[in-house]
Structure formats: structure tokens, C-alpha cells
Design a protein around this motif. Sequence first.
Motif, PDB file in Angstrom:
ATOM      1  N   MET A 176       0.754  -1.232   0.039  1.00  0.00           N
ATOM      2  CA  MET A 176       0.134  -0.028   0.228  1.00  0.00           C
ATOM      3  C   MET A 176       0.883   1.133  -0.087  1.00  0.00           C
ATOM      4  SD  MET A 176      -3.173   0.677   2.327  1.00  0.00           S
ATOM      5  CE  MET A 176      -3.054   1.901   3.411  1.00  0.00           C
ATOM      6  N   ALA A 177       0.404   2.056  -0.788  1.00  0.00           N
ATOM      7  CA  ALA A 177       0.960   3.549  -0.990  1.00  0.00           C
ATOM      8  C   ALA A 177       1.065   4.298   0.316  1.00  0.00           C
ATOM      9  CB  ALA A 177       0.821   4.301  -2.155  1.00  0.00           C
ATOM     10  N   LYS A 178       2.304   5.102   0.571  1.00  0.00           N
ATOM     11  CA  LYS A 178       2.224   5.957   1.614  1.00  0.00           C
ATOM     12  C   LYS A 178       1.317   7.118   1.487  1.00  0.00           C
ATOM     13  CE  LYS A 178       5.507   8.759   4.278  1.00  0.00           C
ATOM     14  NZ  LYS A 178       6.915   9.314   4.368  1.00  0.00           N
ATOM     15  N   ASP A 179       0.356   7.392   2.504  1.00  0.00           N
ATOM     16  CA  ASP A 179      -0.205   9.012   2.294  1.00  0.00           C
ATOM     17  C   ASP A 179       0.398   9.991   2.678  1.00  0.00           C
ATOM     18  OD1 ASP A 179      -2.275  10.683   2.197  1.00  0.00           O
ATOM     19  OD2 ASP A 179      -3.594   9.587   3.730  1.00  0.00           O
ATOM     20  N   LEU A 180       1.048  10.825   1.682  1.00  0.00           N
ATOM     21  CA  LEU A 180       1.931  11.876   1.991  1.00  0.00           C
ATOM     22  C   LEU A 180       1.066  13.016   2.448  1.00  0.00           C
ATOM     23  CD1 LEU A 180       4.302  11.569  -0.957  1.00  0.00           C
ATOM     24  CD2 LEU A 180       4.520  11.022   1.269  1.00  0.00           C
ATOM     25  N   PHE A 181      -0.210  13.174   2.207  1.00  0.00           N
ATOM     26  CA  PHE A 181      -1.055  14.144   2.869  1.00  0.00           C
ATOM     27  C   PHE A 181      -1.400  14.203   4.005  1.00  0.00           C
ATOM     28  CE2 PHE A 181      -5.101  16.564   3.086  1.00  0.00           C
ATOM     29  CZ  PHE A 181      -4.619  17.910   2.361  1.00  0.00           C
ATOM     30  N   SER A 182      -1.956  12.989   4.517  1.00  0.00           N
ATOM     31  CA  SER A 182      -2.745  13.114   5.812  1.00  0.00           C
ATOM     32  C   SER A 182      -1.774  13.564   7.041  1.00  0.00           C
ATOM     33  CB  SER A 182      -2.968  11.441   6.245  1.00  0.00           C
ATOM     34  OG  SER A 182      -1.898  10.800   6.384  1.00  0.00           O
ATOM     35  N   ASN A 183      -0.500  13.430   6.960  1.00  0.00           N
ATOM     36  CA  ASN A 183       0.459  13.895   8.212  1.00  0.00           C
ATOM     37  C   ASN A 183       1.341  14.913   7.654  1.00  0.00           C
ATOM     38  OD1 ASN A 183       2.023  12.360   6.496  1.00  0.00           O
ATOM     39  ND2 ASN A 183       2.996  11.372   8.162  1.00  0.00           N
ATOM     40  N   LEU A 184       0.842  15.880   6.496  1.00  0.00           N
ATOM     41  CA  LEU A 184       1.848  16.843   6.125  1.00  0.00           C
ATOM     42  C   LEU A 184       1.356  18.457   6.707  1.00  0.00           C
ATOM     43  CD1 LEU A 184       3.931  18.031   3.920  1.00  0.00           C
ATOM     44  CD2 LEU A 184       1.999  18.338   2.351  1.00  0.00           C
ATOM     45  N   ASP A 185       2.540  18.818   7.113  1.00  0.00           N
ATOM     46  CA  ASP A 185       2.140  20.090   7.825  1.00  0.00           C
ATOM     47  C   ASP A 185       1.970  20.968   6.582  1.00  0.00           C
ATOM     48  OD1 ASP A 185       2.301  22.778   8.825  1.00  0.00           O
ATOM     49  OD2 ASP A 185       4.028  22.393  10.146  1.00  0.00           O
ATOM     50  N   LEU A 186       0.693  21.733   6.100  1.00  0.00           N
ATOM     51  CA  LEU A 186       0.478  22.370   5.001  1.00  0.00           C
ATOM     52  C   LEU A 186       1.346  23.824   4.995  1.00  0.00           C
ATOM     53  CD1 LEU A 186      -3.104  21.898   4.343  1.00  0.00           C
ATOM     54  CD2 LEU A 186      -1.270  20.810   3.405  1.00  0.00           C
ATOM     55  N   ASN A 187       1.607  24.248   6.117  1.00  0.00           N
ATOM     56  CA  ASN A 187       2.860  25.386   6.234  1.00  0.00           C
ATOM     57  C   ASN A 187       4.269  25.241   5.287  1.00  0.00           C
ATOM     58  OD1 ASN A 187       1.117  27.217   7.653  1.00  0.00           O
ATOM     59  ND2 ASN A 187       1.571  26.065   9.228  1.00  0.00           N
ATOM     60  N   LEU A 188       4.608  23.900   5.490  1.00  0.00           N
ATOM     61  CA  LEU A 188       5.746  23.474   4.637  1.00  0.00           C
ATOM     62  C   LEU A 188       5.386  23.658   3.269  1.00  0.00           C
ATOM     63  CD1 LEU A 188       6.752  20.104   6.697  1.00  0.00           C
ATOM     64  CD2 LEU A 188       7.797  22.283   6.879  1.00  0.00           C
ATOM     65  N   LEU A 189       4.277  23.526   2.786  1.00  0.00           N
ATOM     66  CA  LEU A 189       4.168  23.555   1.501  1.00  0.00           C
ATOM     67  C   LEU A 189       4.579  25.114   1.016  1.00  0.00           C
ATOM     68  CD1 LEU A 189       1.073  21.457   0.649  1.00  0.00           C
ATOM     69  CD2 LEU A 189       3.506  20.803   0.212  1.00  0.00           C
ATOM     70  N   ARG A 190       3.900  26.078   1.661  1.00  0.00           N
ATOM     71  CA  ARG A 190       4.468  27.291   1.355  1.00  0.00           C
ATOM     72  C   ARG A 190       5.887  27.534   1.323  1.00  0.00           C
ATOM     73  NH1 ARG A 190       3.895  32.677   4.577  1.00  0.00           N
ATOM     74  NH2 ARG A 190       3.699  34.119   2.720  1.00  0.00           N
ATOM     75  N   THR A 191       6.669  27.037   2.152  1.00  0.00           N
ATOM     76  CA  THR A 191       7.965  27.427   2.301  1.00  0.00           C
ATOM     77  C   THR A 191       8.499  26.354   1.083  1.00  0.00           C
ATOM     78  OG1 THR A 191       7.952  27.126   4.735  1.00  0.00           O
ATOM     79  CG2 THR A 191      10.085  26.615   3.705  1.00  0.00           C
ATOM     80  N   PHE A 192       8.227  25.419   0.739  1.00  0.00           N
ATOM     81  CA  PHE A 192       8.537  24.857  -0.429  1.00  0.00           C
ATOM     82  C   PHE A 192       8.518  25.578  -1.553  1.00  0.00           C
ATOM     83  CE2 PHE A 192       7.279  22.032  -4.233  1.00  0.00           C
ATOM     84  CZ  PHE A 192       8.512  21.468  -4.257  1.00  0.00           C
ATOM     85  N   ILE A 193       7.155  26.046  -1.892  1.00  0.00           N
ATOM     86  CA  ILE A 193       7.008  26.798  -2.927  1.00  0.00           C
ATOM     87  C   ILE A 193       7.916  28.103  -3.083  1.00  0.00           C
ATOM     88  CG2 ILE A 193       5.201  28.216  -4.454  1.00  0.00           C
ATOM     89  CD1 ILE A 193       4.823  25.341  -4.822  1.00  0.00           C
ATOM     90  N   ILE A 194       8.183  28.823  -2.139  1.00  0.00           N
ATOM     91  CA  ILE A 194       8.976  29.893  -2.114  1.00  0.00           C
ATOM     92  C   ILE A 194      10.256  29.672  -2.324  1.00  0.00           C
ATOM     93  CG2 ILE A 194       9.927  31.794  -0.752  1.00  0.00           C
ATOM     94  CD1 ILE A 194       6.801  32.185  -1.435  1.00  0.00           C
ATOM     95  N   LEU A 195      10.837  28.483  -1.638  1.00  0.00           N
ATOM     96  CA  LEU A 195      12.248  27.853  -1.952  1.00  0.00           C
ATOM     97  C   LEU A 195      12.401  27.663  -3.641  1.00  0.00           C
ATOM     98  CD1 LEU A 195      13.238  25.779   1.020  1.00  0.00           C
ATOM     99  CD2 LEU A 195      14.709  27.565  -0.067  1.00  0.00           C
ATOM    100  N   HIS A 196      11.242  27.182  -3.974  1.00  0.00           N
ATOM    101  CA  HIS A 196      11.244  26.442  -5.455  1.00  0.00           C
ATOM    102  C   HIS A 196      11.514  27.962  -6.364  1.00  0.00           C
ATOM    103  CE1 HIS A 196      10.035  24.944  -9.432  1.00  0.00           C
ATOM    104  NE2 HIS A 196      10.748  23.967  -8.957  1.00  0.00           N
ATOM    105  N   GLN A 197      10.655  28.828  -5.951  1.00  0.00           N
ATOM    106  CA  GLN A 197      10.836  30.023  -6.806  1.00  0.00           C
ATOM    107  C   GLN A 197      11.994  30.888  -6.657  1.00  0.00           C
ATOM    108  OE1 GLN A 197       7.474  32.240  -5.191  1.00  0.00           O
ATOM    109  NE2 GLN A 197       5.998  31.304  -6.372  1.00  0.00           N
ATOM    110  N   GLU A 198      12.720  30.821  -5.456  1.00  0.00           N
ATOM    111  CA  GLU A 198      13.909  31.676  -5.084  1.00  0.00           C
ATOM    112  C   GLU A 198      15.262  30.955  -5.282  1.00  0.00           C
ATOM    113  OE1 GLU A 198      14.171  34.802  -4.360  1.00  0.00           O
ATOM    114  OE2 GLU A 198      11.870  35.089  -4.198  1.00  0.00           O
ATOM    115  N   ARG A 199      15.259  29.605  -5.025  1.00  0.00           N
ATOM    116  CA  ARG A 199      16.380  28.910  -5.054  1.00  0.00           C
ATOM    117  C   ARG A 199      17.652  29.247  -4.276  1.00  0.00           C
ATOM    118  NH1 ARG A 199      15.436  25.389  -9.602  1.00  0.00           N
ATOM    119  NH2 ARG A 199      13.228  25.530  -9.941  1.00  0.00           N
ATOM    120  N   ASN A 200      17.203  29.802  -3.257  1.00  0.00           N
ATOM    121  CA  ASN A 200      18.064  30.860  -2.401  1.00  0.00           C
ATOM    122  C   ASN A 200      17.365  30.929  -0.813  1.00  0.00           C
ATOM    123  OD1 ASN A 200      19.210  33.221  -0.822  1.00  0.00           O
ATOM    124  ND2 ASN A 200      20.549  33.138  -2.647  1.00  0.00           N
TER     125      ASN A 200
END
Length: 137
Positions: free
Chosen positions: A1-25
Amino acid sequence: MAKDLFSNLDLNLLRTFIILHQERNMRKASERLFVSQPAISKALQRLRDHFGDELFVKTHHGLRATEYANQLAESISPILDELSSTLNESNEFNPQELDGVIKIALSPFLLSAIANSLFQAIRTEAPNVQSAIIKLV
């Protein structure tokens, strides 16, 4: 069975991820998010642990996104933009947009005292509304 990556994800981390992806710095990302660089590093480590991918690799020009990070950013960026837009939409009450019938129950004393002023105010502020006043007995 595949790991559920959504159920225990802190959604605030996604914002950090997107900003890091945009800035690359890390420094620029920390400035945009108003947090320290160590906070960004900790968030990135949590993201790496969660997704099981490096996500970003240090280079002499900044951060380089992995293929998985690029795919993830492409998928979630529009969703986060839509969520942000929805949550930040104005929810102010605008009587000009009302349509339908408003029923107001008043005692005979109040009815004779304010009914005319009340009807005028409703007609001015909510022109598409029909008013019905019910006399309380």
C-alpha cells in the motif's frame, strides 16, 4: 500500500517549499517568509524527510531543484494560489447584492414608529430586496 503523503503533512511546509522553489536561495526565501535561515533549513529537512527526496541540491549558484521538486511545484503551486485567493477574498456584506424577500417582525408600537424609515433605508441600501413587515400581536 502506498504511503499517504497528505494526511500527516504540515501544510505550512508547502508554502516554504514553493518559496524555496521560486527563489532557489535560502536567504531570499527566509526574507520573503519573515523567518530565519535556520528555520528554512529545518523546514527543508522536514520536507525532505516527508517526501523522501532531496528536493534541492546546493550548487555554487544557489539551490537546484530535483526533478521530483519541479514536478511537485508544478502540481501544487496552482492549488496553493487558488487556496490563497479563496481564503483572502473579501467577505464584506454588500446589501446591493441581495436579492429576495426580507421578512421583519415588529410590534405595533415599533411598526408605527419606524416602518416608513425602515422601508426607505432598505429600498436605498438593498434595491433588489422585497420587504415584508409582519405585525406582532
